[in-house]
Design a protein around this motif. Structure first.
Motif, PDB file in Angstrom:
ATOM      1  N   GLU A 474       1.275  -0.583   0.689  1.00 44.19           N
ATOM      2  CA  GLU A 474      -0.011  -0.081  -0.081  1.00 44.19           C
ATOM      3  C   GLU A 474       0.690   1.040   0.088  1.00 44.19           C
ATOM      4  O   GLU A 474       1.287   1.224   0.873  1.00 44.19           O
ATOM      5  N   GLU A 476       0.207   4.387   0.481  1.00 42.71           N
ATOM      6  CA  GLU A 476       0.026   5.541   0.966  1.00 42.71           C
ATOM      7  C   GLU A 476       0.538   5.736   2.500  1.00 42.71           C
ATOM      8  O   GLU A 476       0.546   6.093   3.286  1.00 42.71           O
ATOM      9  N   SER A 502      -0.302   6.906   7.431  1.00 45.20           N
ATOM     10  CA  SER A 502      -1.073   7.140   6.500  1.00 45.20           C
ATOM     11  C   SER A 502      -1.052   8.387   5.944  1.00 45.20           C
ATOM     12  O   SER A 502      -1.450   9.087   6.723  1.00 45.20           O
ATOM     13  N   LEU A 514      -9.403  -0.452   4.707  1.00 41.81           N
ATOM     14  CA  LEU A 514      -8.043  -0.878   4.098  1.00 41.81           C
ATOM     15  C   LEU A 514      -7.937  -1.536   4.851  1.00 41.81           C
ATOM     16  O   LEU A 514      -6.747  -2.722   5.574  1.00 41.81           O
TER      17      LEU A 514
END
Length: 846
Positions: A474, A476, A502, A514
Motif C-alpha cells: 500500500e 499510502e 497514512s 483498508l
C-alpha cells in the motif's frame, strides 16, 4: 551513490594527493646523511679495527701497546651485545688531499654511559681526549642528544681515533665521520623528523583528550598514555628527549629505558583490549589480556631494580607474548564482524615492521643506516595517523550505534516511537496529511503472563514481519526510515502495539476498511512449544490537525485503541476535528475552572415507573465555556485522571450536587435524589466518606437524597478499600448504586460483598428490548433478583414508549433516558420538573 557524495569524495581524494605531494617534497629535502660520510665525499681513507674487553680491565696504554689484540674488521662486524664489557674501536684516518679537512665524528647512541675518544697522531702520540656519554657532566644539550666531536686533519697527514665505549645496556654505537656540511644536513634531517614526530604525537594526544572530554570513554586516556610513553621511549633512544624534559629527568629515563619499553607495550595491549571492547565481553581472551598486563606491570617494576643488560632480553621475550595476544584479540573481532576496526588493523602493519627493525638493527642483524635508525619512529608516526582514523571511525560507529538504539527497540530491533515522531514532524512541516494507524495484538499483556519475554519478542517480530509485508503493498503508508534499503513503514511501540502513518487524504471509512483488510491477512495462530496461540488484532486511528503536537496525536491513537476493545469490528477512531490540545495547559484550565466554578452539572431525570413521577436525577458534568463545548466529557475525565485532578473535580461535583439538592428542597422537591458517579481513581481520596459527611453537614443536606453510582472499573484495583468505603457511605445514610449492572465479569459477586441499595441496568440491554427475547429474560431476571434482595432497580437508555410500557409491565422501579429528557442545565431542569407536576401529564403522556 548520489552525485553530491561523489563530488565530495573527489574533493577528498584531491586533498589527499596534495598532502602526499607536500610529504614527498619534504622527504626529498631530508637527505639520507649516512650515504655521505667523509670517505665518500673527500679523499679521506679509513681503516677499522676493534677489540672487546670482556674483563673491563684493559687500559688505554695496554690497548695501544698490544696491537695484536685488535681485530681488523669494519665496525659493522662488531658483535654488539647486552653483556657488560668494554668496546675499543680504532679508526685510522689518512687525508690524501692537498687541503685540510674539518671532520665531525658522530657517535649515534645518545644512551651510552661513558664514551671516551682519544685522538692520536700517526706515531700514536695523544693529541686530545674527549669525554662524552650521559654519565658525563657539563655537556651541552646538543652534545647529549647528538654525541659528536670536531677536529682538524691536516693535508697529507694521518690521525687515529681510539674510542672506548663503557656502558650498561645498549652498547652498539655507530660511528660516522662527516664534513661540516654533511653533518649539518644530518642534524637538519634528524631535527625535521623529530619535530614532525613530536608534533604529530602531541596533536594526537590533544585530539584524544578532546574526545575523552566529549565522549567520556577511557579508551582515549589509555591511548594518550601510549602516545606519551612512545614519545618518552623514542626521545631516549634517538636523543631528542633532552629537549622535552629537564636534563635530570631525561638522564633518569636513560637509566630506566627498559621501564619505558614496558610502558609502550603495556599501553599497546591495554588499548587493544579496550578499543576492541573486550572489557564488555569478559571472555577468556579478556582474562588472558589482563594476565599479560599484570605480568608486564610486574616485570616493569622489577626492571627498576635489575641491570639493563638483564632486563632487556626479558622484555624482548615478553614482546613475543604481546604480539601473539594482540593477534588473537584482533583476529577474533574480525572473525565476528568488527569491520569498523579496519584502520586499527592497518595501524599494526607499520608498527610490527618498525618494532622488528629496531632490535634487529641494535643487535647487528640489519646494517645501520639513517633509515633503519629511524624506522621505528616512522612506524609509530604512521601508526598514530592510522589510529587517529581508527578512533574517528570508532566515534562514527558509536554515533551510529547510539542513533540506532535511540530509534530502535532494544529487544525486537524494530523502529520505535522516536522514529515515528521524526516522520510525523517531517510530514507536518510539509503540510501533508498524517493519520496515525495503531495495530495491537489483542490481549498481548495477558499472553505475557504465560510466555517468556523472549518468546513475546519473537512473536512481535514475527507479526511485524508479516505486517510490514502487507503495508509494503500500500503506497499510502509512508516510509519511516529512508536511509535503509528495506524502507520500513512500521514502528514498535511495545506491548504488542505497532504504528504506521497514512498520508493519503481519504474518509475514515475507507481507511478503516483498508486496515481491516490488512489485519485479516495477519497470522491468526502462533505456535510456542506445541501451544497454538489464537491471535486477534485491534485498530486505532488518529488524524492529526494543524497542530504539530506528536504526543497528543499519539495519545488520541491509544484512546482509539481503547475504544476498539469492545468494538465488534475491532476498529476505534479518535477524530481531531475540534483541534483541542489534551495537554497540561488544558488540565491547568480545567483546574482553574473548578476553582472559579466555571463548570456546571446537568441533570437527566429518573422516572418512578409506578407513579410516573420524577424521583431523582443523575448529575452529569459539563463545561459551558464555548471554547470547550465540543469536548467529550469522557476525554475530560481521562485528562483529569491522568493529571491527578480527578479527586478535586469529584469533590467539586459532590459539593455542587449538594447545593442543587438544597435548591430543589427549597422549591418543594423534598424527596428528590441526585446521583453522582464515582470512578476507581476516587478511591485514592483520603477519608472520602468523612469529606462527604462534612459537605452534607455544611449544606444541611439529608444523606438519603444523595446517591453514588459505582461502575465495575472501581471494583478492580482495591476490593478491601471499596468495601470499606461502601460500608461508610451506607452508614451515613447515602445510597450506593451498582452502575452498568450486567456488563462486568463478576457482577453477581458484588451483590454478596457490598451493601448496595440499588442496581442500574446498562442501556446495552435496553435499546432493542422489544425485539430481543434474550435481553427481555436478562432484564426481567435482574429485576426479580433485585427485588428479592430488597434492592431497587433503575433502567437506563429508555428512548421509546414501547420500552417504557414493557419495563412497567416487568415491575421495574425507575427508568432513565431520552424519552423523558436529555441532560438539562439546573434552571431548565427545574422548569421541566414544574411543568411535569403542574400539568400532571405523566399518565397521559406515557
Amino acid at each position: 551513490m548520489e552525485l553530491r557524495t561523489l563530488r565530495y569524495h573527489a574533493i577528498a581524494v584531491a586533498i589527499l594527493i596534495f598532502i602526499f605531494f607536500i610529504i614527498s617534497t619534504l622527504a626529498s629535502n631530508l637527505v639520507v646523511p649516512t650515504r655521505y660520510t667523509i670517505d665518500k665525499t673527500a679523499p679521506m681513507y679509513l681503516d677499522y679495527a676493534y677489540y672487546i674487553d670482556k674483563t673491563k680491565t684493559k687500559t688505554f696504554d695496554t690497548i695501544i701497546n698490544q696491537p695484536e689484540l685488535l681485530t681488523h674488521q669494519p665496525f659493522s662486524d662488531v658483535p654488539w651485545s647486552f653483556s657488560q664489557q668494554n668496546y675499543w674501536l680504532f679508526l685510522d684516518l689518512e687525508n690524501k688531499s692537498l687541503n685540510k679537512q674539518n671532520v665531525v665524528a658522530h657517535f649515534d647512541n645518545p644512551m651510552v654511559d661513558h664514551l671516551t675518544v682519544y685522538r692520536l697522531d700517526k706515531n700514536n702520540k695523544l693529541i686530545e681526549t674527549y669525554k662524552l656519554g650521559d654519565k658525563e657532566e657539563a655537556l651541552s644539550l646538543f652534545e647529549y642528544s647528538v654525541p659528536h666531536i670536531r677536529f682538524l686533519v691536516e693535508r697529507k697527514s694521518s690521525q687515529r681515533l681510539v674510542i672506548k665505549i663503557d656502558t650498561i645496556g645498549i652498547s652498539k654505537t655507530p660511528v660516522n665521520l662527516y664534513r661540516d656540511k654533511e653533518f649539518i644536513d644530518l642534524v637538519r634531517s634528524q631535527t625535521g623528523i623529530w619535530g614532525i614526530f613530536v608534533g604529530v604525537l602531541l596533536m594526537a594526544a590533544l585530539y584524544n583528550l578532546v574526545l575523552y572530554f566529549g565522549i567520556k570513554d577511557r579508551v582515549y586516556l589509555i591511548y594518550i598514555g601510549y602516545i606519551v610513553s612512545a614519545i618518552t621511549l623514542m626521545g631516549a633512544v634517538l636523543g631528542f628527549g633532552f629537549y622535552l624534559w629537564p636534563k635530570q629527568w631525561q638522564l633518569f629515563i636513560h637509566e630506566q629505558i627498559v621501564f619505558s619499553n614496558y610502558g609502550v607495550a603495556f599501553f599497546t595491549l591495554a588499548f587493544c583490549t579496550m578499543f576492541l571492547r573486550y572489557h564488555k565481553d569478559k571472555c577468556w581472551r579478556y582474562k588472558m589480556s589482563i594476565a599479560l598486563l599484570w605480568l608486564m606491570f610486574t616485570l616493569a617494576v622489577c626492571s627498576l631494580f635489575i641491570p639493563e643488560n638483564i632486563a632487556a632480553p626479558i622484555f624482548f621475550g615478553v614482546m613475543v607474548l604481546l604480539y601473539i595476544t594482540c593477534i588473537i584479540l584482533i583476529y577474533n573481532k574480525l572473525r565476528s564482524g568488527f569491520r569498523w576496526a579496519k584502520f586499527y588493523v592497518l595501524s599494526w602493519i607499520p608498527l610490527i615492521f618498525g618494532a622488528a627493525i629496531q632490535p634487529m638493527e641494535l643487535t647487528g642483524v640489519l646494517p645501520y643506516t639513517f633509515a633503519t635508525r629511524h624506522a621505528f619512529l616512522v612506524a609509530i608516526l604512521c601508526e598514530v595517523i592510522l589510529m587517529a582514523m581508527a578512533l574517528a571511525d570508532r566515534v562514527r560507529y558509536q554515533r551510529e550505534r547510539a542513533l540506532y538504539h535511540a530509534t530502535h527497540t532494544q529487544q525486537t530491533r524494530l523502529l520505535n516511537s522516536s522514529k515515528l515522531k521524526q516522520a510525523f514532524m517531517t510530514l507536518q512541516s510539509q503540510n501533508r496529511s498524517t493519520t496515525l494507524c495503531l495495530i495491537k495484538i489483542r490481549h498481548f499483556n495477558s499472553l505475557n503472563t504465560i510466555i517468556t519475554s523472549s518468546q513475546g519478542y519473537t512473536l512481535i517480530k514475527h507479526i511485524a514481519k508479516e505486517l510490514e509485508l502487507e503495508l509494503s503493498h500500500e503506497r499510502e503508508f509512508t516510509n519511516l526510515e529512508t536511509d535503509l534499503n528495506t524502507s520500513p513503514r512500521l514502528a514498535d511501540l511495545s506491548s504488542g502495539v505497532f504504528a504506521c502513518i497514512s498520508t493519503k487524504t481519504q474518509n475514515q471509512e475507507m481507511l478503516e476498511a483498508l486496515l481491516t483488510k490488512i489485519i485479516s491477512s495477519l497470522p491468526k495462530q502462533y505456535e510456542i512449544k506445541g501451544l497454538n496461540l489464537q491471535l486477534s488484532y485491534s485498530i486505532g486511528i488518529s488524524s492529526a490537525g494543524k497542530s504539530n503536537d506528536f504526543e497528543y496525536w499519539l495519545k488520541r491513537g491509544y484512546l482509539a485503541l481503547k475504544k476498539a476493545k469492545g468494538s465488534v469490528n475491532q476498529v476505534g477512531s479518535s477524530s481531531n476535528g475540534n483541534n483541542l490540545m489534551m495537554d497540561v495547559a488544558l488540565a491547568a484550565k480545567l483546574q482553574q475552572a473548578i476553582k472559579t466554578n466555571q463548570l456546571a452539572l446537568y441533570y437527566q431525570p429518573q422516572i418512578n415507573l409506578l407513579s410516573n413521577h420524577v424521583s431523582g436525577a443523575e448529575a452529569l458534568l459539563r463545561w459551558p465555556d464555548p471554547t470547550y463545548s465540543n469536548l467529550s466529557i469522557e476525554e475530560l475525565i481521562i485528562l483529569a485522571e491522568h493529571t491527578g485532578i480527578i479527586n478535586e473535580l469529584t469533590l467539586w461535583v459532590i459539593e455542587q450536587a449538594c447545593k442543587d439538592i438544597v435548591e430543589l428542597t427549597k422549591n418543594g422537591y423534598n424527596e428528590h435524589t441526585i446521583s453522582v458517579n464515582l470512578s476507581a481513581k476516587n478511591l485514592t481520596i483520603n477519608n472520602l466518606a468523612e469529606k462527604v459527611e462534612n459537605i452534607l453537614i455544611k449544606y444541611q443536606v439529608p444523606a438519603h437524597l444523595l446517591k453514588f453510582e459505582l461502575t465495575e472499573s472501581a471494583f478492580v484495583d482495591s476490593q478491601d478499600a471499596l468495601i470499606k468505603l461502601v460500608d461508610e457511605l451506607t452508614a451515613l445514610g447515602i445510597k450506593v448504586v451498582l452502575d452498568d449492572f450486567g456488563t462486568g465479569y463478576a457482577s453477581l459477586s458484588y451483590l454478596v460483598n457490598y451493601h448496595f441499595s440499588e442496581l442500574k441496568i446498562d442501556k446495552s440491554f435496553v435499546f432493542d428490548l422489544p425485539n430481543n427475547p434474550t435481553h427481555q429474560v436478562i432484564v426481567q431476571t435482574a429485576i426479580d433478583m433485585a427485588h428479592n434482595l430488597n434492592l431497587s432497580i433503575t433502567i437506563e437508555g429508555v428512548e421509546t414508549q414501547e420500552i417504557h410500557h414493557l419495563l412497567k409491565d416487568m415491575n421495574a422501579d425507575c427508568a432513565q433516558g431520552y424519552l423523558y429528557a436529555k441532560a438539562l442545565p439546573y434552571t431548565d431542569y427545574l422548569h421541566f420538573l414544574k411543568s411535569q407536576y403542574s400539568l400532571k401529564m405523566l399518565d397521559s403522556s406515557f
